[in-house]
Design a protein around this motif. Structure first.
Motif, mmCIF file in Angstrom:
data_model
loop_
_atom_site.group_PDB
_atom_site.id
_atom_site.type_symbol
_atom_site.label_atom_id
_atom_site.label_comp_id
_atom_site.label_asym_id
_atom_site.label_seq_id
_atom_site.Cartn_x
_atom_site.Cartn_y
_atom_site.Cartn_z
ATOM 1 N N ASP A 174 0.747 -1.203 -0.054
ATOM 2 C CA ASP A 174 -0.032 -0.155 -0.150
ATOM 3 C C ASP A 174 0.924 1.288 -0.065
ATOM 4 O O ASP A 174 2.072 1.446 0.502
ATOM 5 C CB ASP A 174 -0.827 0.225 1.271
ATOM 6 C CG ASP A 174 -2.294 -1.004 0.976
ATOM 7 O OD1 ASP A 174 -2.175 -1.542 0.202
ATOM 8 O OD2 ASP A 174 -2.948 -0.893 1.856
ATOM 9 N N GLU A 175 0.375 2.556 -0.486
ATOM 10 C CA GLU A 175 0.755 3.713 -0.630
ATOM 11 C C GLU A 175 0.951 4.279 0.892
ATOM 12 O O GLU A 175 -0.199 3.868 1.488
ATOM 13 C CB GLU A 175 0.168 4.523 -1.386
ATOM 14 C CG GLU A 175 0.462 4.199 -2.914
ATOM 15 C CD GLU A 175 1.871 4.423 -3.446
ATOM 16 O OE1 GLU A 175 2.517 5.180 -2.899
ATOM 17 O OE2 GLU A 175 2.403 3.661 -4.102
ATOM 18 N N PRO A 176 1.888 4.948 1.231
ATOM 19 C CA PRO A 176 1.831 5.419 2.862
ATOM 20 C C PRO A 176 0.704 6.254 2.761
ATOM 21 O O PRO A 176 0.400 7.016 2.069
ATOM 22 C CB PRO A 176 3.126 6.069 2.669
ATOM 23 C CG PRO A 176 4.301 5.775 1.730
ATOM 24 C CD PRO A 176 3.126 5.123 0.688
ATOM 25 N N VAL A 177 0.148 6.347 3.996
ATOM 26 C CA VAL A 177 -0.949 7.247 4.307
ATOM 27 C C VAL A 177 -0.451 8.864 4.594
ATOM 28 O O VAL A 177 0.617 8.979 5.446
ATOM 29 C CB VAL A 177 -1.800 6.967 5.676
ATOM 30 C CG1 VAL A 177 -2.616 7.731 5.951
ATOM 31 C CG2 VAL A 177 -2.248 5.505 5.365
ATOM 32 N N THR A 178 -0.746 9.753 4.010
ATOM 33 C CA THR A 178 -0.431 10.902 4.135
ATOM 34 C C THR A 178 -1.409 11.752 4.738
ATOM 35 O O THR A 178 -2.396 11.967 4.531
ATOM 36 C CB THR A 178 -0.212 11.891 2.656
ATOM 37 O OG1 THR A 178 0.581 11.013 2.062
ATOM 38 C CG2 THR A 178 0.446 13.019 2.824
ATOM 39 N N PRO A 179 -0.732 12.373 5.928
ATOM 40 C CA PRO A 179 -1.905 13.029 6.972
ATOM 41 C C PRO A 179 -1.952 14.490 6.111
ATOM 42 O O PRO A 179 -1.502 14.956 5.361
ATOM 43 C CB PRO A 179 -1.135 13.237 8.049
ATOM 44 C CG PRO A 179 0.179 13.385 7.738
ATOM 45 C CD PRO A 179 0.457 12.358 6.693
ATOM 46 N N PRO A 180 -3.324 15.076 6.727
ATOM 47 C CA PRO A 180 -3.686 16.483 5.649
ATOM 48 C C PRO A 180 -2.656 17.450 6.553
ATOM 49 O O PRO A 180 -2.212 17.285 7.773
ATOM 50 C CB PRO A 180 -5.088 16.581 6.493
ATOM 51 C CG PRO A 180 -5.269 15.791 7.633
ATOM 52 C CD PRO A 180 -4.303 14.487 7.382
ATOM 53 N N ASP A 181 -2.565 18.338 5.860
ATOM 54 C CA ASP A 181 -1.758 19.379 6.312
ATOM 55 C C ASP A 181 -2.315 20.286 7.603
ATOM 56 O O ASP A 181 -3.632 20.424 7.446
ATOM 57 C CB ASP A 181 -1.682 20.562 5.210
ATOM 58 C CG ASP A 181 -0.452 21.648 5.382
ATOM 59 O OD1 ASP A 181 -0.525 22.293 6.626
ATOM 60 O OD2 ASP A 181 0.295 21.930 4.489
ATOM 61 N N PRO A 182 -1.532 20.211 8.498
ATOM 62 C CA PRO A 182 -2.098 20.934 9.737
ATOM 63 C C PRO A 182 -2.382 22.372 9.638
ATOM 64 O O PRO A 182 -3.287 22.928 10.659
ATOM 65 C CB PRO A 182 -0.707 20.764 10.896
ATOM 66 C CG PRO A 182 0.240 20.658 9.952
ATOM 67 C CD PRO A 182 -0.179 19.800 8.547
ATOM 68 N N ASN A 183 -2.241 22.976 8.884
ATOM 69 C CA ASN A 183 -2.803 24.427 8.382
ATOM 70 C C ASN A 183 -3.635 24.454 7.241
ATOM 71 O O ASN A 183 -4.252 25.545 7.093
ATOM 72 C CB ASN A 183 -1.293 25.096 7.800
ATOM 73 C CG ASN A 183 -0.318 25.374 8.645
ATOM 74 O OD1 ASN A 183 -0.267 25.529 9.880
ATOM 75 N ND2 ASN A 183 0.977 25.017 8.326
ATOM 76 N N ALA A 184 -4.334 23.549 7.086
ATOM 77 C CA ALA A 184 -5.520 23.294 6.195
ATOM 78 C C ALA A 184 -6.772 23.895 6.891
ATOM 79 O O ALA A 184 -7.012 23.482 8.047
ATOM 80 C CB ALA A 184 -5.741 21.838 5.737
ATOM 81 N N THR A 185 -7.597 24.398 5.933
ATOM 82 C CA THR A 185 -8.807 25.171 6.603
ATOM 83 C C THR A 185 -10.044 24.721 5.619
ATOM 84 O O THR A 185 -9.560 24.642 4.489
ATOM 85 C CB THR A 185 -8.892 26.702 6.648
ATOM 86 O OG1 THR A 185 -8.532 27.031 5.531
ATOM 87 C CG2 THR A 185 -7.905 26.858 8.058
ATOM 88 N N ALA A 186 -11.115 24.519 6.293
ATOM 89 C CA ALA A 186 -12.227 24.218 5.523
ATOM 90 C C ALA A 186 -12.926 25.303 4.834
ATOM 91 O O ALA A 186 -13.108 26.421 5.621
ATOM 92 C CB ALA A 186 -13.171 23.354 6.155
ATOM 93 N N LYS A 187 -13.557 25.182 3.698
ATOM 94 C CA LYS A 187 -13.936 26.591 3.102
ATOM 95 C C LYS A 187 -14.847 26.360 1.943
ATOM 96 O O LYS A 187 -14.792 25.065 1.297
ATOM 97 C CB LYS A 187 -12.930 27.500 2.591
ATOM 98 C CG LYS A 187 -12.131 27.081 1.407
ATOM 99 C CD LYS A 187 -10.462 27.314 1.624
ATOM 100 C CE LYS A 187 -9.721 26.936 2.585
ATOM 101 N NZ LYS A 187 -8.336 27.181 2.458
ATOM 102 N N ALA A 188 -15.618 26.966 1.618
ATOM 103 C CA ALA A 188 -16.665 26.795 0.430
ATOM 104 C C ALA A 188 -16.415 28.219 -0.275
ATOM 105 O O ALA A 188 -16.204 29.286 0.050
ATOM 106 C CB ALA A 188 -18.300 26.863 0.922
ATOM 107 N N VAL A 189 -16.292 27.652 -1.736
ATOM 108 C CA VAL A 189 -15.865 28.771 -2.518
ATOM 109 C C VAL A 189 -16.991 29.009 -3.730
ATOM 110 O O VAL A 189 -17.356 28.108 -4.375
ATOM 111 C CB VAL A 189 -14.636 28.887 -3.197
ATOM 112 C CG1 VAL A 189 -14.083 29.530 -4.320
ATOM 113 C CG2 VAL A 189 -13.395 28.532 -2.312
#
Length: 277
Positions: free
Chosen positions: A81-96
């Motif tokens: 399996d491909e390594p699991v990549t965690p989400p960027d800790p600086n990511a924010t949820a948004k609607a555009v």
């Protein structure tokens, strides 16, 4: 051992020394025994220690063909399996909102979206029954509500868990298309009042990935007057059925799971009001 009737068994192979396996898999006529590892962090799926959870790095894997005479060239081995990549800790949820294409897109990333006709909104962080999203404030008569035709959930949004989906698309009467619904993860969602209420141009909804364990549904589909079939087989619980299907004048069929938990205290007032089909 193998058996065709559960009574008589034929030995396939045996271990010649005492041992045990923490996991077992049979794939492409070959047995795999995982002897386990001590470095796996089961409480943190994004831990670096888990990147090789299904590979040899996580512990010794013993392999044995089902047919000991099977030529090695005929055996298909599982891929690592491909390594699991965690989400960027600086990511924010948004609607555009893109007024040029009349498209509303949900992201969970580190980008800022701007330009002519582009408006970026933050997602609600309060889980109250009367919480409204910034793009659809109570009594709003402008913004995306008046002309949105398409909603897209970007793949990045799969790493986000919204806690409140009240009125997200309520009154969006021009909305005809929703894409990427598999990236909307609802396992932490609470109030979802009138999420699709008044979406009178929608003819179908893919809700097959919804986790409804904590969701409260009041007026959820109220006024979706062009939907004839609803597949709710992924829904395991209804906590508030008040006006949930009210005004679905073309609704003919609802598919539900074999076991559906309806809260004994759930309000059922006007659940199917004006379902005239």
């Amino acid at each position: 051992s193998e058996s065709s009737d559960g009574l008589a068994f034929t030995e396939i192979f045996r271990f010649t020394a005492d041992s045990f396996a923490r996991s077992f898999e049979y794939l492409n006529r070959r047995f795999y025994f995982g002897l386990g590892a001590e470095n796996v962090d089961i409480f943190n799926p994004y831990s670096a220690a888990n990147n090789s959870l299904l590979s040899a790095a996580s512990g010794t894997i013993l392999s044995c063909p089902y047919d000991l005479n099977l030529p090695e060239d005929d055996i298909e081995y599982p891929q690592e399996d491909e390594p699991v990549t965690p989400p960027d800790p600086n990511a924010t949820a948004k609607a555009v909102w893109d007024a040029n294409t009349k498209t509303f897109t949900f992201y969970y990333d580190t980008n800022t979206y701007e330009g002519d006709g582009i408006t970026q909104y933050a997602l609600p962080t309060a889980n109250n029954w009367d919480t409204y999203p910034d793009w659809n404030l109570k009594d709003a008569t402008d913004g995306p509500k008046t002309s949105m035709t398409k909603v897209v959930f970007d793949a990045s949004f799969a790493d986000y868990r919204p806690i409140n989906m009240n009125y997200w698309f309520s009154g969006f009467s021009s909305l005809t298309t929703m894409e990427g619904m598999e990236y909307l993860k609802t396992s932490s969602a609470g109030y979802c009042t009138s999420m699709f209420g008044g979406c009178s141009s929608l003819t179908s909804l893919d809700l097959s990935h919804f986790d409804t364990t904590t969701m409260k549904f009041r007026n959820f589909f109220n006024g979706c007057s062009n939907i004839e079939v609803l597949d709710l087989t992924s829904f395991t619980k209804f906590s508030d059925l008040r006006s949930t299907f009210s005004g679905m004048s073309k609704l003919k069929t609802i598919y539900v799971a074999d076991v559906l938990d309806c809260d004994a205290n759930s309000t059922t007032e006007d659940t199917f009001k004006n379902c005239s089909a």
